[in-house]
Design an enzyme around this catalytic site. Structure first.
Site, PDB file in Angstrom:
ATOM      1  N   GLY A  30     -16.039 -32.868   7.845  1.00  0.00           N
ATOM      2  CA  GLY A  30     -16.995 -34.102   8.439  1.00  0.00           C
ATOM      3  C   GLY A  30     -17.239 -34.149   9.890  1.00  0.00           C
ATOM      4  O   GLY A  30     -16.795 -33.412  10.505  1.00  0.00           O
ATOM      5  N   VAL A  32     -16.873 -36.863  13.247  1.00  0.00           N
ATOM      6  CA  VAL A  32     -16.023 -38.036  13.354  1.00  0.00           C
ATOM      7  C   VAL A  32     -16.865 -38.883  14.576  1.00  0.00           C
ATOM      8  O   VAL A  32     -17.194 -38.211  15.730  1.00  0.00           O
ATOM      9  CB  VAL A  32     -14.674 -37.724  14.053  1.00  0.00           C
ATOM     10  N   LYS A  46     -14.793 -41.167  10.768  1.00  0.00           N
ATOM     11  CA  LYS A  46     -14.999 -39.709   9.798  1.00  0.00           C
ATOM     12  C   LYS A  46     -15.963 -39.802   8.795  1.00  0.00           C
ATOM     13  O   LYS A  46     -15.733 -40.627   7.824  1.00  0.00           O
ATOM     14  CB  LYS A  46     -13.607 -39.466   9.428  1.00  0.00           C
ATOM     15  N   ASP A 140      -0.046 -30.092   7.591  1.00  0.00           N
ATOM     16  CA  ASP A 140      -0.782 -29.565   8.718  1.00  0.00           C
ATOM     17  C   ASP A 140      -0.377 -30.257  10.070  1.00  0.00           C
ATOM     18  O   ASP A 140      -1.106 -30.680  10.712  1.00  0.00           O
ATOM     19  CB  ASP A 140      -2.266 -29.724   8.451  1.00  0.00           C
TER      20      ASP A 140
END
Length: 691
Positions: A30, A32, A46, A140
Site C-alpha cells: 500500500g 502511506v 496506510k 521482519d
C-alpha cells in the site's frame, strides 16, 4: 525529518477523519500518507493498494496487521488511532512519530557507539519483549522497521506479523527480509519468538558496525552466510557483545528470549520474565539521553551450549514453544541460576534506573533523539512483520561450570542479605548513587516497584462500599469486585507472586492522598477519577461515564424518555446534567443503596451516577436493570501513586496496556455486572503522563 512527497493525481484527499497532505512512502502492499484531523493530530495512514481492495486474502492480511498493531503496547510502536477495513478504501491510521528509520541514520551518520548504541539495544529489546508479551512474532525485524523517535525507538510495520496459537510456534514460510532472516526461516522450520531474537541481533550488529552482517551480492550468498557465517561481535562492548553473540546463534534453542536479553542489558539476573517494572525501566533508559545508564560494563562471556530445561508452570502468560534439537523448538524458562554475573545487578534492583555516575555524560555528536521521524508502516516497502510471542519465555539453558556459579550465587545471597538488613535498620545504602530516602510504605525504597522486587509485598488502598466494584460482604471475608481484581492483576504484573502478600486497606475518598503520602499504602485502586487532588495517576484502567440506571422493562430507552419521570438524587453531579437536558422530578435518596431501594419499590424511576457504580448496585437485584448509555461525562479511573514515583507509574501503565490488549476489562465487566444491561466503554483511553 524525512521528505514528504506531494500528493499525486488519483490520490485521495480525505481518509476517515484525516485530511491528507502528502506521501510518506509506498510499498508492495500500500501507500502511506501523512494526514491531519480536526484536532491537529497527525497520523501516518496506510492505504491498501486499489489493486488489492477486492482481494479477500490481502484484506485478511491487512486485518491481521491491524490486530497485531493494536495488541502491542503503544510505548514501543506506532499507536493505531483509526482504521476502516470494510469500506472501498481500507486504511490504518497510526500515530505519526517524529523520527527516522535506523537504517537511514546509520547510512547517513555512521555506526552508533557508546550510550547511543546501548540505548538503542535496550529500547529495541524492550519493544521486542512487549511485542512477544502480546503473543506476536514480528518476522521482519530489521533496521528499516526500527524508527528512532525523541522518546526512544519504535518498532513498526506488522504487515506479516502473526499471532501465535497455544502451541507457541508457527509453520514457517520464507517471509521477511533475507539479510535479517533466521536459519529456521530459511529452512522452512517452525518459527517463534526466537526468530525475532536472531533478527534483533543482526540489527544491533548493523547499528554498531554500519555493515549488514549477512550481506551478499545474491540471495543465495546471503542465505549461505546466515546458515554458515559467524558474525564478528568483538568490536561491541560488554554486556552487549555476549548478548548479540548469543542472539545470533544458529540453533534457535541456543538463543536467549527477548526477556532475557532485556534483563541482561539492564543488569538484572535473567532468571524470570521481564515484569512491567523492567519494561518501564527499559523505556526510561532508552528515552532519556541526558542521564548515564546505571550499569557498569562487564566482561560477561557467552555461556557454553545450552541443555534443554524443563519449563516451570507459567505465571501470567502462555509460554511459546521453541525448537529443541532438530524437532519443534520449545522455549523454556530457566529454572534456576543467574544468567550473567553483573556487579551492578543488585544496585539496579534497589536504585533508581538512572543512577548517574559523576562526570559521565551522554556522548555528543550521536543522532539519537534529534528530531527523527518514525513513519507508521514505513520499512522499505510497507508490509512485513511476523507474529509470535516469547512472552517472557526463555530458551533452554546452557550448561555451565558449577563451582564458580555456586560461589557467585552464594555471594549474591550474602550481599542481598546484608543489603536487606541494612535497609531494615534504615541505614543509607551507598552503591555509587545517592542514598535512597523515600518513605514509601515506611521503608527505604526508591519506588514501589523496587519495594515489590525486594519484598514481594504491596499495600493497596481500595473502597469497600460498592458491591461489584470494591466490597466486603462481612468482616473477615475477602474483598471482591472489579477494582479488587484489577488490583490483584496489577500486583501480579508488578512482581507480587503470592496473592497473600497483597494487603488491601479500605480508604475513604478523603483519606486516599494522605495515605499515599504517609506510606500507609503503596497504591490506590478505588474508582479514583483523575483530578487535581495532589496524587499522581497511572492509567486510566477504565473510563467510566456518568449515566442513568432504570428498570429493564422497556419504558425508558433514552434520556428523552425521562421527561416527567422521577429521578432519585443521592448527591451525584449527574443529576444536574440530566436536568439541563430534560425536565424531571427529584426525590431525595441518602445514598446509592437507598436510591436502589426506591427504584425497586416504585418510588423512583431512575438514578444517576458513574456507570460502573450503578452497575455494581443493580447487579445484585433480583429484577433486571439497564444503563441507558447517556454518557453524560467521562470519569477516568486511574491508579493513584505517590508523586514522583514515575518508575512505578510507567510499570502500571504498561500493565494496564496489556490488560486492554488481552480484553481483561471486558472480562471483568461480564464477571461482576453480568445481570445488568450495560455497554461499558472498552476503548483504550489516552494514558496520563507519569511525572
Amino acid at each position: 525529518m524525512p521528505q514528504i512527497a506531494p500528493l499525486m493525481a488519483g490520490d485521495p484527499s480525505q481518509l476517515g477523519s484525516f485530511t491528507l497532505s502528502g506521501r510518506i512512502g509506498e510499498g508492495g502492499q500500500g501507500i502511506v500518507y501523512l494526514g491531519i484531523d480536526g484536532q491537529g493530530q497527525r497520523a501516518a495512514i496506510k492505504l491498501l493498494h486499489v489493486k488489492f481492495s477486492g482481494d479477500t486474502i490481502a484484506r485478511s492480511r491487512f486485518a491481521r496487521e491491524l490486530k497485531a498493531a493494536q495488541r502491542v503496547a503503544s510505548f514501543c510502536t506506532a499507536r493505531v488511532v483509526e482504521a476502516d477495513l470494510e469500506g472501498n478504501t481500507p486504511y490504518i491510521a497510526s500515530e505519526y512519530i517524529d523520527g527516522l528509520p535506523l537504517r537511514e541514520i546509520v547510512d547517513n551518520d555512521g555506526p552508533l557507539t557508546g550510550s547511543a548504541l546501548e540505548r538503542l539495544a535496550i529500547g529495541t529489546a524492550t519493544a521486542l519483549t512487549a511485542i512477544h508479551h502480546a503473543s506476536i512474532i514480528h518476522r521482519d525485524f530489521k533496521p528499516d522497521n526500527v524508527l528512532i523517535a525523541a522518546d526512544g525507538p519504535r518498532v513498526v510495520d506488522f504487515g506479516i506479523a502473526r499471532i501465535i496459537d497455544s502451541t507457541g510456534t508457527i509453520t514457517s514460510r520464507a517471509i521477511g527480509t533475507p539479510a535479517y532472516m533466521a536459519p529456521e526461516q530459511i529452512a522452512g522450520d517452525d518459527i517463534g519468538p526466537y526468530t525475532d531474537v536472531f533478527a534483533w541481533g543482526a540489527t544491533i550488529a548493523f547499528a554498531a558496525t554500519g555493515v549488514t552482517v549477512f550481506e551478499g551480492n545474491s540471495i543465495a550468498v546471503v542465505l549461505n552466510r546466515i546458515l554458515n557465517h559467524e558474525v564478528d561481535v568483538e568490536p561491541l562492548p560488554e554486556p552487549l557483545r555476549g548478548v548479540v553473540r548469543s542472539a545470533l546463534a544458529k540453533k534457535a534453542e541456543d538463543r536467549p528470549s527477548a526477556d532475557e536479553i532485556l534483563l541482561r542489558l539492564l543488569g538484572h539476573p535473567a532468571k524470570a520474565d521481564a515484569s512491567p517494572a523492567v519494561l518501564s525501566q527499559g523505556v526510561q533508559v532508552a528515552s532519556d539521553d541526558t542521564t548515564p545508564i546505571a550499569r557498569l560494563p562487564t566482561s560477561v562471556t557467552d555461556p557454553p551450549a545450552p541443555t534443554p530445561a524443563t519449563p516451570p508452570t507459567p505465571a501470567t502468560h502462555p509460554t511459546p514453544a521453541k525448537p529443541t534439537q532438530g524437532a519443534h523448538p520449545t522455549q523454556a524458562k530457566p529454572t534456576q541460576g543467574v544468567h550473567s554475573a553483573q556487579p551492578t545487578a543488585l544496585a539496579q534492583l534497589v536504585s533508581p534506573p538512572h543512577a548517574a555516575q559523576p562526570g559521565h555524560q551522554f556522548s555528543t555528536g550521536q543522532r539519537w533523539s534529534s528530531g527523527h521521524e518514525a513513519l507508521a508502516g514505513r520499512q522499505g516497502p510497507p508490509g512485513g512483520q511476523v507474529p509470535g510471542r516469547a512472552e517472557g519465555a526463555g530458551p533452554a539453558r546452557r550448561p555451565r561450570t558449577k563451582a564458580p556459579w555456586i560461589a557467585l550465587a552464594v555471594a549474591v545471597v550474602l550481599v542481598a542479605a546484608v543489603v536487606l538488613a541494612t535497609l531494615a535498620k534504615g541505614w543509607p545504602l551507598a552503591l555509587g548513587t545517592e542514598p535512597v530516602t523515600t518513605k514509601r510504605a515506611g521503608a527505604g525504597f526508591a519506588s514501589v516497584a523496587d519495594k515489590i522486587a525486594a519484598t514481594g509485598q504491596v499495600r493497596i488502598g481500595i473502597r469497600n462500599d460498592v458491591p461489584g466494584v470494591g466490597f466486603q460482604n462481612r468482616p473477615g471475608s475477602p474483598y471482591e469486585g472489579f477494582d479488587i481484581d484489577v488490583a490483584r492483576r496489577l500486583a501480579a504484573e508488578l512482581g507480587v507472586r503470592d496473592p497473600s502478600q497483597i494487603t488491601f486497606v479500605p480508604l475513604t475518598k478523603a483519606e486516599r492522598v494522605s495515605a499515599l503520602e504517609s506510606g500507609k499504602v503503596d497504591l490506590v485502586v478505588a474508582t479514583f477519577s483523575v483530578d487535581d487532588s495532589g496524587a499522581q495517576f497511572a492509567g486510566p484502567y477504565y473510563q467510566a461515564h456518568q449515566d442513568v440506571l432504570v428498570r429493564d422493562d422497556g419504558s425508558i430507552e433514552k434520556l428523552a424518555d425521562l421527561r416527567g419521570k422521577t429521578v432519585c438524587n443521592q448527591g451525584s453531579t449527574a443529576v444536574g446534567k440530566v436536568q439541563d437536558l430534560v425536565t424531571v422530578k427529584l426525590v431525595r435518596g441518602t445514598d446509592y443503596a437507598d436510591c436502589m431501594r426506591k427504584i425497586s419499590e416504585g418510588e423512583a424511576d431512575a438514578m444517576t451516577g458513574d456507570d460502573l457504580i450503578l452497575a455494581g448496585f443493580a447487579n445484585r437485584e433480583n429484577v433486571r436493570y439497564k444503563i441507558i448509555g447517556a454518557r453524560l461525562s467521562n470519569e477516568r479511573y486511574a491508579v493513584a501513586v505517590a508523586k514522583g514515583d514515575a518508575r512505578t507509574c510507567e510499570a502500571i501503565k504498561g500493565a494496564i496496556g496489556e490488560f486492554y490488549a488481552q480484553g481483561v476489562q471486558g472480562s471483568l465487566v461480564r464477571t461482576h455486572f453480568g445481570h445488568v444491561d450495560f455497554k461499558p466503554d472498552l476503548k483504550v483511553p489516552a494514558m496520563e503522563p507519569c511525572r
